[in-house]
Design a protein around this motif. Structure first.
Motif, PDB file in Angstrom:
ATOM      1  N   ILE A1150      38.384  55.450  23.454  1.00 50.28           N
ATOM      2  CA  ILE A1150      39.338  56.365  22.825  1.00 50.28           C
ATOM      3  C   ILE A1150      40.478  56.559  23.821  1.00 50.28           C
ATOM      4  N   ILE A1151      41.708  56.314  23.392  1.00 46.74           N
ATOM      5  CA  ILE A1151      42.826  56.429  24.338  1.00 46.74           C
ATOM      6  C   ILE A1151      43.879  57.358  23.748  1.00 46.74           C
ATOM      7  N   PRO A1152      44.727  57.927  24.621  1.00 41.60           N
ATOM      8  CA  PRO A1152      45.784  58.801  24.105  1.00 41.60           C
ATOM      9  C   PRO A1152      46.969  57.984  23.595  1.00 41.60           C
ATOM     10  N   TYR A1153      47.540  58.466  22.511  1.00 38.87           N
ATOM     11  CA  TYR A1153      48.800  57.928  21.989  1.00 38.87           C
ATOM     12  C   TYR A1153      49.812  59.076  22.012  1.00 38.87           C
ATOM     13  N   HIS A1154      51.005  58.786  22.497  1.00 42.23           N
ATOM     14  CA  HIS A1154      52.040  59.831  22.525  1.00 42.23           C
ATOM     15  C   HIS A1154      53.067  59.501  21.444  1.00 42.23           C
ATOM     16  N   MET A1202      63.161  67.415  17.262  1.00 42.79           N
ATOM     17  CA  MET A1202      62.419  66.308  17.841  1.00 42.79           C
ATOM     18  C   MET A1202      61.078  66.901  18.246  1.00 42.79           C
ATOM     19  N   ASP A1203      59.986  66.328  17.766  1.00 43.28           N
ATOM     20  CA  ASP A1203      58.669  66.909  18.026  1.00 43.28           C
ATOM     21  C   ASP A1203      57.792  65.907  18.760  1.00 43.28           C
ATOM     22  N   HIS A1204      57.026  66.428  19.731  1.00 46.17           N
ATOM     23  CA  HIS A1204      56.152  65.561  20.541  1.00 46.17           C
ATOM     24  C   HIS A1204      54.691  65.869  20.228  1.00 46.17           C
ATOM     25  N   PHE A1205      53.869  64.830  20.187  1.00 50.78           N
ATOM     26  CA  PHE A1205      52.442  65.009  19.917  1.00 50.78           C
ATOM     27  C   PHE A1205      51.640  64.067  20.810  1.00 50.78           C
ATOM     28  N   VAL A1206      50.438  64.501  21.164  1.00 52.00           N
ATOM     29  CA  VAL A1206      49.480  63.600  21.823  1.00 52.00           C
ATOM     30  C   VAL A1206      48.253  63.554  20.938  1.00 52.00           C
ATOM     31  N   CYS A1207      47.853  62.356  20.525  1.00 61.69           N
ATOM     32  CA  CYS A1207      46.652  62.215  19.698  1.00 61.69           C
ATOM     33  C   CYS A1207      45.714  61.244  20.385  1.00 61.69           C
ATOM     34  N   TYR A1208      44.423  61.399  20.097  1.00 55.97           N
ATOM     35  CA  TYR A1208      43.439  60.475  20.657  1.00 55.97           C
ATOM     36  C   TYR A1208      42.896  59.613  19.538  1.00 55.97           C
ATOM     37  N   GLY A1209      42.906  58.317  19.759  1.00 55.48           N
ATOM     38  CA  GLY A1209      42.402  57.420  18.720  1.00 55.48           C
ATOM     39  C   GLY A1209      41.784  56.197  19.369  1.00 55.48           C
ATOM     40  N   THR A1210      41.210  55.373  18.536  1.00 53.12           N
ATOM     41  CA  THR A1210      40.576  54.156  19.029  1.00 53.12           C
ATOM     42  C   THR A1210      41.624  53.234  19.631  1.00 53.12           C
ATOM     43  N   ASP A1211      41.231  52.521  20.660  1.00 54.75           N
ATOM     44  CA  ASP A1211      42.120  51.507  21.226  1.00 54.75           C
ATOM     45  C   ASP A1211      42.059  50.285  20.315  1.00 54.75           C
ATOM     46  N   VAL A1212      43.164  49.976  19.634  1.00 51.35           N
ATOM     47  CA  VAL A1212      43.127  48.873  18.657  1.00 51.35           C
ATOM     48  C   VAL A1212      43.576  47.549  19.281  1.00 51.35           C
ATOM     49  N   GLY A1213      43.761  47.544  20.607  1.00 50.09           N
ATOM     50  CA  GLY A1213      44.276  46.313  21.215  1.00 50.09           C
ATOM     51  C   GLY A1213      45.791  46.307  21.110  1.00 50.09           C
ATOM     52  N   GLU A1214      46.366  45.135  20.994  1.00 51.47           N
ATOM     53  CA  GLU A1214      47.830  45.051  20.925  1.00 51.47           C
ATOM     54  C   GLU A1214      48.304  45.597  19.574  1.00 51.47           C
ATOM     55  N   LEU A1236      60.997  57.189  15.312  1.00 49.67           N
ATOM     56  CA  LEU A1236      59.610  57.408  15.727  1.00 49.67           C
ATOM     57  C   LEU A1236      59.396  56.629  17.008  1.00 49.67           C
ATOM     58  N   SER A1237      58.828  57.282  18.022  1.00 45.24           N
ATOM     59  CA  SER A1237      58.441  56.478  19.185  1.00 45.24           C
ATOM     60  C   SER A1237      56.953  56.653  19.430  1.00 45.24           C
ATOM     61  N   VAL A1238      56.322  55.532  19.768  1.00 43.84           N
ATOM     62  CA  VAL A1238      54.881  55.512  20.023  1.00 43.84           C
ATOM     63  C   VAL A1238      54.700  54.988  21.435  1.00 43.84           C
ATOM     64  N   ALA A1239      54.117  55.824  22.296  1.00 46.27           N
ATOM     65  CA  ALA A1239      53.882  55.369  23.666  1.00 46.27           C
ATOM     66  C   ALA A1239      52.385  55.263  23.891  1.00 46.27           C
TER      67      ALA A1239
END
Length: 1797
Positions: A1150-1154, A1202-1214, A1236-1239
């Protein structure tokens, strides 16, 4: 999902004959047919000189792929003289393949020549066509009916549709046998000439609706081929009006050659056309539509007759609905819509088209959102649209219902007739039979087509009328119900030419006769004879009858005697109309009006009324529904029970009710669903033991709470009567009149949410709601936003969005709508169960109460229900809890398990005489298995009163006895009573509360406490009477309270709060002690916190855990989120109805996505909907739906934010794609997404998607979710992060906790992080606590030290830090940092706010302590000295020292000319070898300019001195004006790199069977400067074995940075290669030994053996680690040019001070102020240039830009920053394109920018 038919270019040549007057000036149109279909009609514009006599015209046309062409139809539209045209031939050639077809004609298209036709069909001929199709003349006879007014003067057209194409629409102009066409009773003959179309299957015939009496009654159409016998003619019956005001209003019909059930063969398309809400958007032109499906198209259909008749069509903001009947064209894949551009205001703004096809079970959405107007946009008046989504709706089938009205006096009716059909698969809804004609006249047969649910085999229908209108009595003769089924039928014989028949051989013919059956649609008819009156004054006076199909033997008509018992209490009777519906296993009776009783005045108090209901046998009865319509003044009704006797076998069913049906009593329902109960229960009732059956009924029924939200629009509210029907998978509720709102008296006002209760039995899962109103009252129009339904017994909360008007004058004019649940808004939870609670008030003086009584139930292990208030309103509070009363409540609450351990009951002490004497409470529940119940008795026999007993108004009760009742098989009840043995005891808890001893610590507010143990909690108790102080909670005092509660077991936490009342409510709570008097256990709670709305986090409610608590505290939201992500939890059912099987991710990490979302600036851009993101990787591996829930206090994505979020989800690879969507479905929830930006920090990558699109049902393309492809994004490399868990331990000494800001910096061998704020999150960093949270840290391992700093803010700025433990979650490495001291300006020995801690790994410190002696030499130059404050940071191998203020020198007057100042810093963590110092001053004092000679830093532990020469000014007005300098270390002996160096090469062979080799290998290093020679890796002593790592060393000249290597595999001594062999190498690591730089090469390749060095493989370096020594060598001063571009629009500029920090591989520049003297910088649209000198940073990684928000306009829009290293001319561009503004976007005034490559 979108089908674009590919079009191909063709050349069309048209030869006009060389005859006199052969040319025409008309526009010519043509259509091409091929084996795979047909083209659209294409118009060839007649420019002035086209189609002239003897000329060839060439056109380029685009045609779809039609296969081999078969025919061409060509025509012109002018029927006036001199437009005649003589066409010689036409040819078509495909431009790509050059296939060519010729269409010879040689005929006139002229109204005065030949056969007077202006249309010709030409068969295709050419090389590809063996035999052209024949031209056939079809003789068409049109028979007009003999009904009065049958004839028409309108233009009639006809289209013959056959197996091989159609004739196109032909105007019937040239009649062969009469001048005046289409008159009443006429048989008019026409010739239609066409290329053979095979067997004729359908005839489409219609007229244009023009002229006075244009209505037309068409009897039939007969078609035969010219020259064939009459017997071969095919008849197409119609027998219907083509008239806007008759029948269904259609003026075009498709006829089929069957007389039976002809209407079943066409399906209905309901086309809703929405005109945009844009001024001038309405049109008065004629609109047409053409649908294209998988199986064909519909042809152009004029939309002239609307189903919802709004008067004027296509008005602004309105929706017109048209019904089109045609053949089933399969799934629609596009549509053409346009208008004829006639009329004064033809221009039209089309918003969207929605097509509902119930027979397909599909609904199509076609967004348009554009002008169809010659003067707007692209000038088009027609457009092709593709569906944005195709939704599945309930699939219906066609029924044809024939109703025969009898031939007797007054047999007809004008009332509303309805029908309901029952079959073995269920029942249809109640359908009204009506058309535009005058229906149900004497001796008429009428046919209606309805779309309804497929009920399977029909066993009964119910038909009736509502008795409205004058002369409503109706004599119904019979009813037929027909629908299509698939059945085997004999094959039809092909009609073949006589000649061919003869040629056939005998055996062939036999073969043809076989295979005689095929599946085909046939009509199934059910005939229902009736022959009776449905009239109030005839026969039995019934207006409804149930009929069975003829010949059905199964069921008979049954009579039910319905006895209704009205209760015997005040006001129990009713004058309203009462309706009943009885349900059995075979359907139901439908709703019947209870009209004729044996009493004249029905439903009076205490009376029994008997009614007879006749119906088809229902089988065993299951439930009944009874309601009244609340129409009279005395409508409230108390129904005792209903008994129903089935006269067939004399069975009696008992339906107890014992409840009000009243708007102002009980729960306000005027409808009840009752279930039958066993006679044993009823008998018991009569014996007077007063068993009530509420519980049994409740457990069989579902209670729905409806919340109905009226929109926020102007005039949104309504005064009309609103009703609803809930439809479940098993049944519906019937009509519910929404009269009694729980929340407001005046219902359905603008913006209001109204609550209603509905009970129903066995509906199953809800599928839709029908809601509407009766359009009564002053302003009946209503804008309904949504309906939410909560069904606790099913554990479901559903939302039914609407977002539309129910108003005759708005939208589509509908005042009744079907609503469907929004899947994404469904919430699931654990279902509730019913409890019957009986409360006995004691029989003592003034025992009763009017206070609000509440109750909570507890099971084992502290499982408890919510606190439930037993009375809904004041009236009920007055009614219940009277002296000596017994009150029963049935409530649905959480299931607490098999045993109720205790209950808590109390009241709020309000009202007059609130004191209450409670005798006992009995709680009855149904047994989990088997029939029966269990009653638990809780004795009390005490006062709950402030003035009696101990003054408590809340008591906890434990059970004394349990009574079980079981229904035995023989129908008797068995009752057993058991005493509760091990009931919990009541304990006394003494609570001591200590208020802190500090300024203003005390409070006068009311304080409340809840104590939690492992067996339950006390509920909230007020700390009212202190046993030792009159004035409670004063500074430094201890207050003692005692409370009684049922044994809590081990106490582990308390919740304490105050109500913030009175002056000086702020309270500093020091500690709480809880003593359990019985067990003498003491529980200690160290609090040491403010409960105040002004201090700390402004909370006045806090939870504390017992000292030394080890359990779960849950303070880190990220860990919570990670745990949830692991479970895949989501309170919204994460059910995704995906067609494809989603690749399940095996529990990956499980990794963080910003995520960062920017909302656009449009006026409707913001949304309150819930937004989600799904990340999709390779092979469609995807994360769960990641919901982006906004922080508290923010309720929408606002425009421009502009809103920022941190979510935890499965690492889907690339990452491949990202789905962004929201759950809003109403037009109100539209959202404009700008970016939308996904880090992904753990991968060091960030994707920026420029979206700029609407996510809305009614904007753009109508989608609320969108997929973005990573290929369309800007990809940016960011710092790769590693996830660490950090555990911070606060010391266990008084006042150790803090609410200050805590900052952490981590240093590793490979760099340092930036300073990070550790968020407090409510309860972290408190005394004696361990707080664990996750941190994202740069990849700098191994860790060496950390720096912890506090900023001294907050109400409790001091902190005692014990230790910090950091664990790398990937490698599991653990680092311990111990401090055990204060961080404080006022406490502890050090009085410091910052500390540095060395990492300890396995008991060994990673860095050692040292003392730094810093010597500063000021130059010998005039004015060299300074009085400013000087600061310095030393950098070395293990990080830096942090800012050191140079205060205590050996000299009193520091930094004077030609002096050396010595500063001593003891107890520092050693930095190892030093690399640079950064020195600066604050420019204060009279002469701040300073000329610095050098700085020496001595590390006493290493006994080594490092010299940092400077010899420059640090002065604003000298040199380059900088007052900060970075100085490189001069000690590092410069290695001469032209010399030789050593390289170490480590090869790792793969760990597979055949990876090894016995031969040699060789390698070449490709450096940035030069390449090395070839090194042979000699295979001595068994090298290159499987899985082994072998090390070789070579000397070579220095090649610089190594970019790649060449690897070869060579035989020893250059022998020839016998068999092919490979060496499988995994990895090569090259280390340059002088400086220690390492280069890594990932190979994983098989290298083939060769005899020469001409075969090799090349690998590029994927990672290099630069050694510290190498970095130090690069530290030379460099000038950087920095260009700052400010956005070019109003107010983009700033007056604030701007600072920049550059970060490179060699470190950072420090924070530098960007300024010029006397220049106004950073104005909008400006480019500002600065030059800063610093030590070479190497490759730039990122920059940080910030401003101090000073000046009048601080906000700043930064476009981008360009940084150029002037030494090597490398420019790096950092794009920003965002606001740095406290009031815009996300309110940040600093940004970190990464380079765009």
């Amino acid at each position: 999902m979108i089908w674009f038919s590919t079009e191909h270019p063709w050349s069309l040549w048209i030869w006009t004959s060389d005859l006199p007057n052969a040319g025409t000036d008309a526009d010519v149109c043509f259509q091409v047919y091929g084996e795979k279909g047909k083209s659209d009609e294409i118009r060839l514009d007649n420019k002035t000189d086209n189609f002239e006599q003897g000329q060839v015209d060439k056109f380029m046309v685009e045609l779809p792929d039609l296969g081999k062409l078969t025919k061409l139809r060509i025509w012109h539209e002018k029927r006036s003289p001199f437009t005649g045209w003589h066409l010689s031939k036409a040819t078509l050639m495909k431009s790509l393949t050059k296939e060519k077809y010729t269409f010879p004609c040689e005929r006139w298209l002229d109204t005065n020549e030949d056969d007077n036709e202006v249309v010709r069909e030409l068969p295709a001929s050419g090389d590809l066509i063996a035999e052209p199709l024949p031209l056939i003349k079809y003789r068409v006879t049109v028979c007009t009916g003999t009904v009065s007014g049958s004839g028409t003067d309108a233009s009639v057209f006809l289209n013959l549709i056959g197996d091989q194409g159609d004739t196109g629409d032909r105007l019937l102009v040239n009649c062969k046998n009469s001048m005046n066409k289409f008159e009443k009773g006429n048989l008019d003959e026409f010739i239609i000439e066409a290329v053979a179309i095979g067997q004729i299957r359908r005839v489409r015939i219609g007229h244009n609706g023009k002229g006075g009496g244009c209505g037309w009654f068409l009897d039939k159409v007969i078609v035969r081929e010219e020259g064939q016998a009459e017997a071969q003619a095919v008849e197409f019956p119609c027998n219907r009006w083509l008239d806007r005001n008759e029948d269904d209003g259609q003026i075009v019909r498709e006829l089929v050659p069957f007389s039976d059930g002809q209407r079943l063969y066409n399906i209905d398309f309901h086309i809703a056309v929405k005109t945009g809400n844009i001024s001038g958007g309405s049109s008065d032109s004629n609109v047409f539509v053409k649908l294209y499906g998988e199986k064909g198209d519909t042809g152009k259909m004029m939309l002239v007759v609307s189903a919802n008749n709004l008067g004027n069509y296509f008005e602004v903001g309105r929706i017109d609905i048209f019904k089109v009947e045609t053949l089933d064209i399969g799934q629609i894949n596009r549509l053409l819509i346009g208008h004829t551009n006639e009329g004064m205001r033809a221009g039209w703004f089309l918003d969207s088209v929605q097509i509902m096809v119930p027979v397909q079970g599909k609904q199509y959405m076609f967004p348009s959102d554009r002008w169809l107007c010659e003067d707007e946009a692209d000038g088009k008046t027609e457009v092709e649209i593709y569906p944005s989504e195709i939704l599945d709706v309930e699939q219906l089938i066609n029924y044809e219902i024939t109703v025969v009205t009898g031939d007797m006096m007054f047999a007809g009716t004008n009332a509303r007739v309805f029908i309901q059909i029952y079959g073995d698969k269920g029942k249809t809804e109640v359908v009204t039979l009506k058309s535009r004609s005058n229906n149900f006249e004497r001796n008429t047969t009428e046919i209606f087509k309805i779309e309804a649910k497929d009920v399977g085999k029909v066993f009964k229908i119910r038909i009736g009328h509502d008795g409205s209108g004058i002369g409503s009595g109706w004599f119904l003769e019979a009813v037929d119900v027909k629908h299509l089924i698939m059945a085997l039928v004999p094959k039809e014989k092909k009609k073949e030419d006589k000649k061919k028949k003869k040629k056939k051989k005998k055996d062939e013919e036999d073969e043809d006769e076989e295979g005689g059956e095929e599946m085909q649609e046939v009509v199934l008819t059910y005939h229902f004879p009736c022959s009776r009156w449905l009239a109030g004054g005839e026969e039995d006076g019934e207006l409804v009858v149930e009929l069975q199909p003829e010949d059905s033997e199964e069921l008979e008509v049954s009579t039910y005697e319905v006895c209704i018992f009205t209760g015997d209490m005040l006001g129990a009777g009713t004058d309203a109309n009462v309706f009943i519906n009885i349900y059995g296993e075979n359907g139901d009776t439908g709703e019947r009006f209870l009209k004729n009783s044996d009493n004249i005045n029905k439903f009076e108090r205490g009376q029994e009324d008997v009614f007879i209901v006749t119906a088809i046998d229902l089988g065993p009865l299951k439930k009944l529904r009874i309601r009244h319509d609340n129409t009279h003044a005395h409508s409230s009704w108390y129904l005792d029970r209903v008994e129903i006797v089935d006269m067939k076998d004399d069975t009696t069913y008992y339906f107890p009710c014992n409840r009000w049906l009243a708007v102002d009593e009980d729960d306000g329902q005027i409808a009840r669903e009752l279930v039958p109960v066993d006679e044993a229960f009823m008998r018991k009732d009569e014996e007077g033991t007063s068993a009530t059956l509420g519980l049994e009924q409740k457990s069989m029924s579902t209670t729905y709470t409806l919340k109905i939200k009226t929109g926020e629009k102007k005039h949104a509210g309504t005064d009309a009567n609103v009703f609803a029907i809930l439809f479940g998978e098993n049944d519906d509720t019937g009509i519910i009149n929404l009269k009694a709102c729980k929340t407001y008296k005046n219902k359905f006002e603008r913006g209001m949410i109204n609550e209603f209760t509905v009970e129903a039995v066995d509906l199953g899962d809800l599928q839709k709601i029908l809601i509407g109103h009766d359009n009564s009252g002053g302003s009946p129009g209503w804008f309904l936003d949504w309906i939410k339904i909560d069904a606790p017994s099913q554990g479901q909360r559903l939302c039914f969005p609407c977002g539309r008007w129910l108003d005759k004058g708005e939208d589509d004019g509908a005042i009744v709508r079907d609503l469907y649940p929004a899947e994404l808004q469904t919430e699931l939870y654990t279902p509730f169960v019913p409890y019957e609670i009986k409360i006995y008030t004691g029989d003592v003086f003034s025992a009763g109460t009017d206070a609000d009584v509440f109750i909570t139930l507890y099971g084992c292990k502290g499982v408890c229900t919510q606190q439930k208030h037993l009375c809904v309103n004041k009236r009920e509070r007055r009614l219940y809890f009277e002296r000596g009363a017994e009150d029963m409540f049935i409530v649905e609450l959480e299931d607490v398990g098999d045993v109720i351990e205790k209950i808590r009951i109390g009241h709020d002490n309000r009202g007059t005489n609130p004191g209450w004497y409670l005798d006992r409470v009995e709680i009855r529940r149904q047994l989990r298995k088997g029939k029966g119940s269990e009653t638990t008795i809780f004795p009390c026999e005490r006062w709950l009163a402030k003035s009696e007993d101990d003054g408590e108004t809340v008591r906890e009760l434990v059970p004394s006895d349990i009574i079980t009742q079981k229904l035995l098989r023989d129908g008797t009840l068995k009752t057993t009573e058991t005493e509760v043995e091990d009931a919990l005891e009541t304990h006394t808890y003494k609570v001591s509360v200590r208020t802190g001893d500090m300024y203003k610590a005390g409070t006068d507010a009311n304080v409340f406490i809840t104590i939690y143990g492992d067996l339950g909690d006390t509920g909230e108790r007020k700390l009212a009477k202190s046993e030792n102080n009159k004035n409670k909670f004063e500074r430094g005092e201890v207050d003692k309270f005692s409370m009684e509660a049922v044994d809590l077991g081990q106490v582990f936490k308390i919740r304490i709060r105050h109500d913030n009342s009175m002056m000086g409510a702020d309270w500093y709570l020091d500690q709480v002690e809880v003593l359990d008097v019985e067990t003498e256990e003491v529980y200690m709670f160290l609090c040491e916190r403010w409960l105040s709305t002004k201090k700390e986090d402004k909370c006045i409610e806090r939870t504390f855990f017992v000292k030394g608590y080890e359990g779960e505290r849950n303070t880190d939201p990220h860990f919570k989120k990670m745990a949830q992500a692991k479970l895949g939890l989501d309170k919204n059912a994460n059910k995704k109805k995906k067609k494809k099987k989603v690749a399940a991710v095996e529990d990956g990490p499980i990794i963080p996505y910003h995520f960062t979302l920017s909302t656009g600036m449009d006026q409707d851009a913001s949304t309150t909907a819930r937004v989600y993101i799904i990340i999709i990787g390779p092979n469609d591996v995807e994360t769960d739906r990641l919901w982006l829930d906004l922080p508290e206090g923010k309720n929408s994505f606002t425009a421009g934010a502009m809103d920022h979020f941190v979510c935890y989800g499965t690492d889907v690879g690339e990452i491949k794609r990202v789905e962004l969507g929201h759950n809003g479905v109403t037009p109100e929830s539209c959202w404009l997404v700008d970016e939308l930006s996904v880090a992904v920090p753990t991968k060091g990558i960030k994707y920026i998607f420029p979206c700029k699109c609407w996510l809305a049902k009614d904007r753009g393309d109508g989608l609320t979710a969108r997929l973005f492809n990573v290929l369309d994004s800007n990809t940016i490399n960011i710092i790769r992060k590693v996830i660490y868990s950090a555990t911070v331990v606060t010391g266990d000494i008084q006042y150790a906790g803090t609410d200050t800001n805590i900052f952490l910096t981590v240093f590793g061998a490979n760099g340092a992080t930036e300073e990070m704020l550790l968020p407090k999150n409510g309860d972290r960093f408190e005394r004696g606590q361990e707080d664990t949270f996750s941190l994202e840290i740069d990849d700098i391992a191994p860790l060496k030290k950390i720096r912890v700093r506090i900023d001294g803010s907050g109400s409790r700025p001091d902190w005692f830090l014990d230790k910090i433990l950091m664990r790398n979650l990937t490698t599991e490495e653990v680092y311990l940092f111990t401090y055990e001291n204060w961080l404080s300006k006022t406490k502890g020995p050090k009085r410091t706010k910052v500390c540095e801690l060395a990492a300890v790994v396995d008991g060994e410190e990673m860095v050692e302590k040292t003392t730094y002696i810093i010597q500063v030499q000021t130059s010998d130059i005039g004015g060299a000295g300074t009085d400013a404050n000087v600061f310095l940071i030393v950098f070395g191998e293990y990080g830096d020292t942090g800012g050191l203020a140079l205060k205590e020198s050996t000299n009193r007057n520091k930094f004077e000319r030609k002096t050396k100042d010595v500063f001593r810093f003891p107890d520092m963590l050693s930095l190892g070898t030093l690399s640079k110092v950064r020195v600066w001053h604050d420019n204060k004092g009279p002469g701040p300019g300073w000329h610095l000679e050098y700085v020496d830093v001595k590390d006493e532990a290493m006994d080594q001195t490092f010299r940092f020469p400077c010899d420059r000014w640090l002065a604003k007005n000298e040199d380059d004006g900088q007052i900060m300098r970075e100085l490189a270390c001069a000690n590092n002996d410069s290695i001469d790199l032209s010399d030789k160096t050593k390289y170490e090469i480590a090869t790792t062979t793969a760990n597979t069977d055949d990876a090894s080799t016995t031969e040699n290998a060789w390698i070449v290093l490709e450096g940035r400067k030069v390449r090395s020679k070839e090194f042979v890796l000699e295979n001595k002593k068994k090298k290159f074995q499987c899985g082994a790592t072998d090390i070789f060393e070579f000397s070579s000249k220095h090649v610089g940075e190594i970019a790649s290597i060449c690897l070869g595999h060579i035989t020893k001594d250059g022998k020839k290669v016998k068999n092919e062999a490979f060496w499988h190498v995994m990895e090569v690591v090259v280390t340059e030994k002088e400086l220690g730089n390492k280069y890594f090469f990932h190979c994983d390749a098989q290298i083939p053996l060769a005899s020469k060095k001409d075969q090799f493989l090349t690998f590029e370096s994927y990672k290099s680690i630069e050694s510290f020594a190498s970095k130090v060598r690069n530290l030379v001063p460099v000038k950087y040019e920095i260009i700052v571009i400010t956005g070019d629009f109003k107010s983009a500029g700033t007056d604030a001070n701007v600072f920049i920090t550059l970060y490179g591989v060699n470190g950072d520049s420090g924070k530098r102020h960007l300024h010029h003297k006397f220049r106004n910088l950073f104005e909008s649209g400006r480019t500002d240039r600065f030059v800063l000198e610093m030590l070479d940073l190497g490759e730039l990684l990122r920059v940080k830009v910030e401003h101090d928000n000073s000046g009048s306009s601080g906000g700043w829009y930064l476009e981008c920053i360009e940084v150029t290293n002037t030494a090597n001319s490398v420019t790096t561009i950092f794009y920003c394109g965002k606001w740095l503004d406290a009031r815009k976007a996300d309110g940040q005034i600093q940004r970190v920018l990464y380079p765009r490559y």
